[in-house]
Design a protein around this motif. Sequence first.
Motif, PDB file in Angstrom:
ATOM      1  N   UNK A 195       0.809  -1.217   0.000  1.00 29.58           N
ATOM      2  CA  UNK A 195       0.000   0.000   0.000  1.00 29.58           C
ATOM      3  C   UNK A 195       0.847   1.275   0.000  1.00 29.58           C
ATOM      4  N   UNK A 196       1.939   1.260   0.781  1.00 27.62           N
ATOM      5  CA  UNK A 196       2.712   2.492   0.965  1.00 27.62           C
ATOM      6  C   UNK A 196       4.031   2.521   0.211  1.00 27.62           C
ATOM      7  N   UNK A 197       4.618   1.368   0.024  1.00 25.17           N
ATOM      8  CA  UNK A 197       5.961   1.304  -0.559  1.00 25.17           C
ATOM      9  C   UNK A 197       6.058   0.268  -1.661  1.00 25.17           C
ATOM     10  N   UNK A 198       6.957   0.559  -2.566  1.00 24.96           N
ATOM     11  CA  UNK A 198       7.407  -0.427  -3.533  1.00 24.96           C
ATOM     12  C   UNK A 198       8.779  -0.874  -3.032  1.00 24.96           C
ATOM     13  N   UNK A 199       8.905  -2.159  -2.694  1.00 26.69           N
ATOM     14  CA  UNK A 199      10.184  -2.685  -2.209  1.00 26.69           C
ATOM     15  C   UNK A 199      10.889  -3.404  -3.345  1.00 26.69           C
ATOM     16  N   UNK A 200      12.169  -3.113  -3.520  1.00 22.25           N
ATOM     17  CA  UNK A 200      12.953  -3.834  -4.515  1.00 22.25           C
ATOM     18  C   UNK A 200      14.029  -4.647  -3.813  1.00 22.25           C
ATOM     19  N   UNK A 201      13.989  -5.956  -4.041  1.00 16.59           N
ATOM     20  CA  UNK A 201      14.968  -6.865  -3.452  1.00 16.59           C
ATOM     21  C   UNK A 201      15.899  -7.359  -4.539  1.00 16.59           C
ATOM     22  N   UNK A 202      17.104  -7.743  -4.139  1.00 16.78           N
ATOM     23  CA  UNK A 202      17.991  -8.406  -5.094  1.00 16.78           C
ATOM     24  C   UNK A 202      17.238  -9.594  -5.659  1.00 16.78           C
ATOM     25  N   UNK A 203      17.425  -9.855  -6.946  1.00 14.22           N
ATOM     26  CA  UNK A 203      16.550 -10.822  -7.603  1.00 14.22           C
ATOM     27  C   UNK A 203      16.588 -12.204  -6.987  1.00 14.22           C
ATOM     28  N   UNK A 204      17.686 -12.565  -6.336  1.00 16.68           N
ATOM     29  CA  UNK A 204      17.782 -13.882  -5.710  1.00 16.68           C
ATOM     30  C   UNK A 204      16.805 -14.023  -4.537  1.00 16.68           C
ATOM     31  N   UNK A 205      16.318 -12.881  -4.043  1.00 15.03           N
ATOM     32  CA  UNK A 205      15.390 -12.912  -2.915  1.00 15.03           C
ATOM     33  C   UNK A 205      13.968 -13.160  -3.410  1.00 15.03           C
ATOM     34  N   UNK A 206      13.755 -14.299  -4.008  1.00 16.31           N
ATOM     35  CA  UNK A 206      12.401 -14.615  -4.434  1.00 16.31           C
ATOM     36  C   UNK A 206      11.628 -15.116  -3.231  1.00 16.31           C
ATOM     37  N   UNK A 207      10.354 -15.307  -3.440  1.00 14.37           N
ATOM     38  CA  UNK A 207       9.460 -15.787  -2.393  1.00 14.37           C
ATOM     39  C   UNK A 207      10.042 -17.026  -1.720  1.00 14.37           C
ATOM     40  N   UNK A 249      16.843  -3.650  -1.345  1.00 11.95           N
ATOM     41  CA  UNK A 249      17.898  -2.733  -1.788  1.00 11.95           C
ATOM     42  C   UNK A 249      17.339  -1.337  -2.013  1.00 11.95           C
ATOM     43  N   UNK A 250      16.029  -1.267  -2.161  1.00 10.64           N
ATOM     44  CA  UNK A 250      15.409   0.036  -2.398  1.00 10.64           C
ATOM     45  C   UNK A 250      13.970   0.027  -1.881  1.00 10.64           C
ATOM     46  N   UNK A 251      13.587   1.095  -1.175  1.00 12.33           N
ATOM     47  CA  UNK A 251      12.211   1.277  -0.724  1.00 12.33           C
ATOM     48  C   UNK A 251      11.696   2.562  -1.354  1.00 12.33           C
ATOM     49  N   UNK A 252      10.707   2.438  -2.194  1.00 14.96           N
ATOM     50  CA  UNK A 252      10.191   3.603  -2.909  1.00 14.96           C
ATOM     51  C   UNK A 252       8.895   4.057  -2.241  1.00 14.96           C
ATOM     52  N   UNK A 253       8.935   5.252  -1.669  1.00 18.27           N
ATOM     53  CA  UNK A 253       7.763   5.812  -0.986  1.00 18.27           C
ATOM     54  C   UNK A 253       6.721   6.226  -2.024  1.00 18.27           C
ATOM     55  N   UNK A 254       5.573   5.591  -1.973  1.00 23.40           N
ATOM     56  CA  UNK A 254       4.564   5.856  -3.006  1.00 23.40           C
ATOM     57  C   UNK A 254       3.719   7.088  -2.718  1.00 23.40           C
ATOM     58  N   UNK A 255       3.740   7.568  -1.466  1.00 27.64           N
ATOM     59  CA  UNK A 255       2.936   8.752  -1.153  1.00 27.64           C
ATOM     60  C   UNK A 255       3.533   9.986  -1.830  1.00 27.64           C
ATOM     61  N   UNK A 256       2.803  10.539  -2.754  1.00 27.77           N
ATOM     62  CA  UNK A 256       3.294  11.705  -3.494  1.00 27.77           C
ATOM     63  C   UNK A 256       4.118  11.338  -4.717  1.00 27.77           C
ATOM     64  N   UNK A 257       4.268  10.053  -4.976  1.00 31.24           N
ATOM     65  CA  UNK A 257       5.035   9.624  -6.154  1.00 31.24           C
ATOM     66  C   UNK A 257       4.211   9.814  -7.429  1.00 31.24           C
ATOM     67  N   UNK A 286      -2.741   2.823  -9.006  1.00 36.83           N
ATOM     68  CA  UNK A 286      -3.880   2.726  -8.089  1.00 36.83           C
ATOM     69  C   UNK A 286      -3.422   2.933  -6.643  1.00 36.83           C
ATOM     70  N   UNK A 287      -2.280   2.330  -6.305  1.00 32.09           N
ATOM     71  CA  UNK A 287      -1.742   2.480  -4.934  1.00 32.09           C
ATOM     72  C   UNK A 287      -1.401   3.944  -4.665  1.00 32.09           C
ATOM     73  N   UNK A 288      -0.797   4.605  -5.635  1.00 27.96           N
ATOM     74  CA  UNK A 288      -0.423   6.020  -5.476  1.00 27.96           C
ATOM     75  C   UNK A 288      -1.669   6.879  -5.250  1.00 27.96           C
ATOM     76  N   UNK A 289      -2.690   6.618  -6.043  1.00 35.76           N
ATOM     77  CA  UNK A 289      -3.900   7.454  -5.970  1.00 35.76           C
ATOM     78  C   UNK A 289      -4.658   7.281  -4.663  1.00 35.76           C
ATOM     79  N   UNK A 290      -4.480   6.126  -4.012  1.00 34.45           N
ATOM     80  CA  UNK A 290      -5.160   5.889  -2.729  1.00 34.45           C
ATOM     81  C   UNK A 290      -4.523   6.678  -1.588  1.00 34.45           C
ATOM     82  N   UNK A 291      -3.279   7.103  -1.785  1.00 39.07           N
ATOM     83  CA  UNK A 291      -2.539   7.748  -0.696  1.00 39.07           C
ATOM     84  C   UNK A 291      -2.857   9.249  -0.620  1.00 39.07           C
ATOM     85  N   UNK A 292      -2.614   9.873   0.534  1.00 41.87           N
ATOM     86  CA  UNK A 292      -3.011  11.261   0.757  1.00 41.87           C
ATOM     87  C   UNK A 292      -2.483  12.234  -0.305  1.00 41.87           C
TER      88      UNK A 292
END
Length: 131
Positions: free
Chosen positions: A43-55, A71-79, A123-129
């Motif tokens: 809902x709030x973030x897009x998390x990017x993991x090294x590709x080896x970190x699969x489920x 490796x990266x946390x992308x804040x979706x609020x205001x993105x 859709x996630x971005x639009x739901x945020x403040x």
Amino acid sequence: VSDYLTNFDIRVLQQGVLHKTKLTENGKKIRKNWTSSWVVLTDLFLFLFKESTTKMSAAAGGSPTGTNKPELCVDLNGATIEWAAVKSSRKGVFQVSTLLGVQLLLQDEDETNAVVWFNEIKRAILRLPCG
Ligand code: I3P
């Protein structure tokens, strides 16, 4: 999903492998470096993991040692998100830009899948403040 996320009550909306490159770092334009990431949309973030970190590998090797940190946390609020065909020779490329100036290109060669990702993130971005 990684242990990192199961420690919290975070709702996963979509996850899978995407190609990614940053366009800027600390506000400066940088040379593209395309790599694959395991991308987890919440809902709030897009998390990017090294590709080896699969489920599966996360479930098998998840540990408190921090090896599963994103490796990266992308804040979706205001993105913002937009298609970025002019910024790459690749197909199915879109750009996510954060309020704090992170600019990221994401790509799925399967353009149908790229559209699914694009719509879910939008859709996630639009739901945020600030969306
Ligand atoms: C870049 C590399 C990128 C390419 C980029 C090139 O060259 O080939 O894959 O981006 O194009 O400059 P180098 O490896 O020498 O850094 P795309 O794959 O997205 O097209 P660009 O300069 O037009 O961004």
